[in-house]
Design an enzyme around this catalytic site. Structure first.
Site, PDB file in Angstrom:
ATOM      1  CD1 TRP A   1      -2.970   1.826   0.700  1.00 22.22           C
ATOM      2  CD2 TRP A   1      -1.047   2.831   2.162  1.00 22.22           C
ATOM      3  NE1 TRP A   1      -2.919   2.856   0.488  1.00 22.22           N
ATOM      4  CE2 TRP A   1      -2.058   3.538   1.972  1.00 22.22           C
ATOM      5  CE3 TRP A   1      -0.241   2.849   3.178  1.00 22.22           C
ATOM      6  CZ2 TRP A   1      -1.859   4.561   2.467  1.00 22.22           C
ATOM      7  CZ3 TRP A   1      -0.125   3.725   3.779  1.00 22.22           C
ATOM      8  CH2 TRP A   1      -1.140   4.991   3.564  1.00 22.22           C
TER       9      TRP A   1
ATOM     10  CD  GLU B   1      -4.145  -1.423   2.407  1.00 19.12           C
ATOM     11  OE1 GLU B   1      -4.636  -1.424   3.602  1.00 19.12           O
ATOM     12  OE2 GLU B   1      -3.438  -1.918   2.933  1.00 19.12           O
TER      13      GLU B   1
ATOM     14  CE  LYS C   1      -6.400   6.166   3.437  1.00 20.61           C
ATOM     15  NZ  LYS C   1      -5.229   6.495   4.489  1.00 20.61           N
TER      16      LYS C   1
ATOM     17  CG  ASP D   1      -8.515  -1.012   5.043  1.00 20.10           C
ATOM     18  OD1 ASP D   1      -9.788  -0.691   5.800  1.00 20.10           O
ATOM     19  OD2 ASP D   1      -7.644  -1.015   6.358  1.00 20.10           O
TER      20      ASP D   1
ATOM     21  CG  HIS E   1      -8.008   1.928   2.404  1.00 18.50           C
ATOM     22  ND1 HIS E   1      -6.939   1.525   2.111  1.00 18.50           N
ATOM     23  CD2 HIS E   1      -8.067   2.258   4.217  1.00 18.50           C
ATOM     24  CE1 HIS E   1      -5.954   1.723   3.385  1.00 18.50           C
ATOM     25  NE2 HIS E   1      -6.636   2.718   3.965  1.00 18.50           N
TER      26      HIS E   1
ATOM     27  CG  HIS F   1      -5.454  -4.863   6.081  1.00 22.96           C
ATOM     28  ND1 HIS F   1      -4.878  -4.115   5.933  1.00 22.96           N
ATOM     29  CD2 HIS F   1      -4.947  -5.931   5.927  1.00 22.96           C
ATOM     30  CE1 HIS F   1      -3.478  -4.264   6.401  1.00 22.96           C
ATOM     31  NE2 HIS F   1      -4.415  -5.841   5.661  1.00 22.96           N
TER      32      HIS F   1
ATOM     33  CG  ASP G   1      -8.637   4.442   6.348  1.00 21.51           C
ATOM     34  OD1 ASP G   1      -8.588   3.846   6.761  1.00 21.51           O
ATOM     35  OD2 ASP G   1      -7.273   4.708   6.155  1.00 21.51           O
TER      36      ASP G   1
ATOM     37  CG  ASP H   1      -7.169   2.977  10.306  1.00 19.78           C
ATOM     38  OD1 ASP H   1      -7.791   1.738   9.232  1.00 19.78           O
ATOM     39  OD2 ASP H   1      -6.687   3.446  10.000  1.00 19.78           O
TER      40      ASP H   1
ATOM     41  CG  ASP I   1      -4.937  -1.669   9.119  1.00 22.54           C
ATOM     42  OD1 ASP I   1      -3.900  -0.858   9.824  1.00 22.54           O
ATOM     43  OD2 ASP I   1      -4.030  -1.032   7.110  1.00 22.54           O
TER      44      ASP I   1
END
Length: 419
Positions: A188, A229, A231, A262, A265, A289, A297, A299, A329
């Site tokens: 990524w 990955e 985004k 993810d 993302h 993820h 994003d 997290d 993640d």
């Protein structure tokens, strides 16, 4: 005569309830017990790593200042040990390249890191019988200061990061050879532009060329599963992201590597759960993820929420569970970091167990014959079946305690508070 415990009695009742709808709870527990979850090391130290004193960059941000952050490899390993003891089932450990451990007086830049700089992590993994996954670190480095790495128009910068990617391939092969488990190596990059770019195709051409050069260095595809990955945007690159979903999906399909999605993302109106079936139809493997984005994003620690359950449901219902690599993640520095690991991983496992206890074939049959009334009725009624009793049985078989916070609170008082 042996008497059944309350947990065993509750499980037998649950087992009968699920059997009535055609679900084998013993099989569900066995499947979950064998499914490895890759747990991310960077929750323990707010993505700081050990190879550089530089501040986080590349749109990476951990918010909060909860006491007890790991400051050394030894502290991080100790924290991971406690977390793993409280997480049931199989685990892997997911490392970033920035977690290289150098001997005193030694240092190597990211284009020159070698397997020996991760010997302590390999020893840690082998002693615990777990596999290792890996991530090149294309952020928090002077050569990523302008937000461009593998797509940089500066050939010296681009070559540096290509060399880093190749070095990480060699380290990933080393992980697989030493642990006996395939290593998922995820690529990524944070590359993009804050404002509307004059040239969109140029950076993507350079990114494609860089990826081709990394993969062209050669690696054992049985030992290393390279993933890519995407985004949708990031802090400082709000207007244009080089590694968009369309780019990454196209690249993996034409190069035979693994797509990684993810669920933080994408645009907030997009759901990864809806994408899983489409991606699996065209790819041998899929990597996920699992995180929790709040407005962006961000997290956050994974909850046992609707989208986590829906992601797990789609993975199980696909019949391709063994083809999917699950990893966590997120990085929350506002709460106890060990609790964040345990809570998030257990919630993903709860979602997977819920999916494994769903009579997918039965519900599919109702859908296929157009009986949407019974499909809705049965789907809703199954939500009240005794999932908790099956979860407790899974914990018992994994020798994991239900009240994990007691151990975490004790560790905080004895260890974390003294850092």
């Amino acid at each position: 005569m042996n008497r059944m415990t309350d947990t065993e009695k509750a499980y037998e009742t649950a087992k009968a309830a699920y059997a009535a709808i055609g679900v084998d709870t013993d099989a569900a527990i066995a499947t979950l017990s064998a499914l490895p979850i890759s747990v991310h090391c960077w929750q323990g130290d707010d993505v700081s790593g050990f190879d550089s004193p530089d501040a986080l960059s590349g749109g990476i941000m951990a918010t909060g200042n909860y006491p007890g952050k790991a400051r050394t490899p030894e502290e991080l390993m100790s924290d991971i040990d406690l977390a793993f003891s409280l997480i049931p089932g199989r685990k892997k450990l997911n490392l970033h390249a920035s977690y290289a451990v150098f001997e005193k007086g030694e240092w190597a830049d990211r284009d020159a890191i070698e397997p020996r700089h991760f010997e302590k992590w390999v020893r840690f993994a082998k002693e615990r019988g777990i596999g290792l996954d890996f991530n090149p670190t294309f952020f928090s480095h002077p050569k990523a200061a302008d937000g461009l790495t593998l797509s940089s128009p500066d050939e010296e910068i681009r070559r540096f990061w290509v060399a880093h990617g190749i070095a990480c391939l060699r380290i990933s092969e080393y992980f697989a050879e030493q642990t006996g488990f395939p290593c998922v190596m995820n690529i990524w990059i944070p590359d993009g532009y804050k404002d509307t770019p004059a040239d969109r195709i140029g950076p993507r051409e350079r990114f494609m060329r860089s990826l081709d050069e990394i993969l062209g260095a050669g690696y054992d595809r049985e030992k290393v599963k390279v993933t890519l990955e995407s985004k949708v945007f990031g802090i400082g690159v709000e207007s244009y992201t080089v590694g968009s979903s369309e780019f990454c999906q196209s690249y993996v399909l034409t190069r035979g590597i693994v797509p990684l999605m993810d669920n933080g993302h994408y645009h907030p109106t997009e759901l990864v759960s809806d994408k899983i079936s489409a991606v699996l139809l065209f790819n041998k493997n899929l990597a996920l993820h699992i995180t929790r984005g709040v407005r962006w994003d961000s997290d956050h620690v994974v909850r046992f929420d609707d989208e986590t359950k829906e992601i797990a449901k789609e993975a199980v219902a696909s019949g391709r569970l063994s083809d999917i690599f699950f990893a966590l993640d997120y990085f929350d520095a506002s709460i106890n970091r060990i609790a964040a690991w345990v809570i998030g991983c257990r919630n993903l496992q709860k979602a997977l167990l819920c999916a494994l206890l769903t009579p997918h074939d039965r519900l599919k049959a109702l859908q296929d014959r157009g009986d949407y009334t019974h499909l809705l009725a049965e789907s809703e009624e199954e939500k009240l079946l005794p999932l908790g009793a099956v979860w407790e049985k899974f914990l018992s078989e994994s020798k994991a305690v239900s009240d994990y916070m007691k151990a975490i609170d004790r560790y905080e008082a004895d260890v974390l508070s003294k850092r």
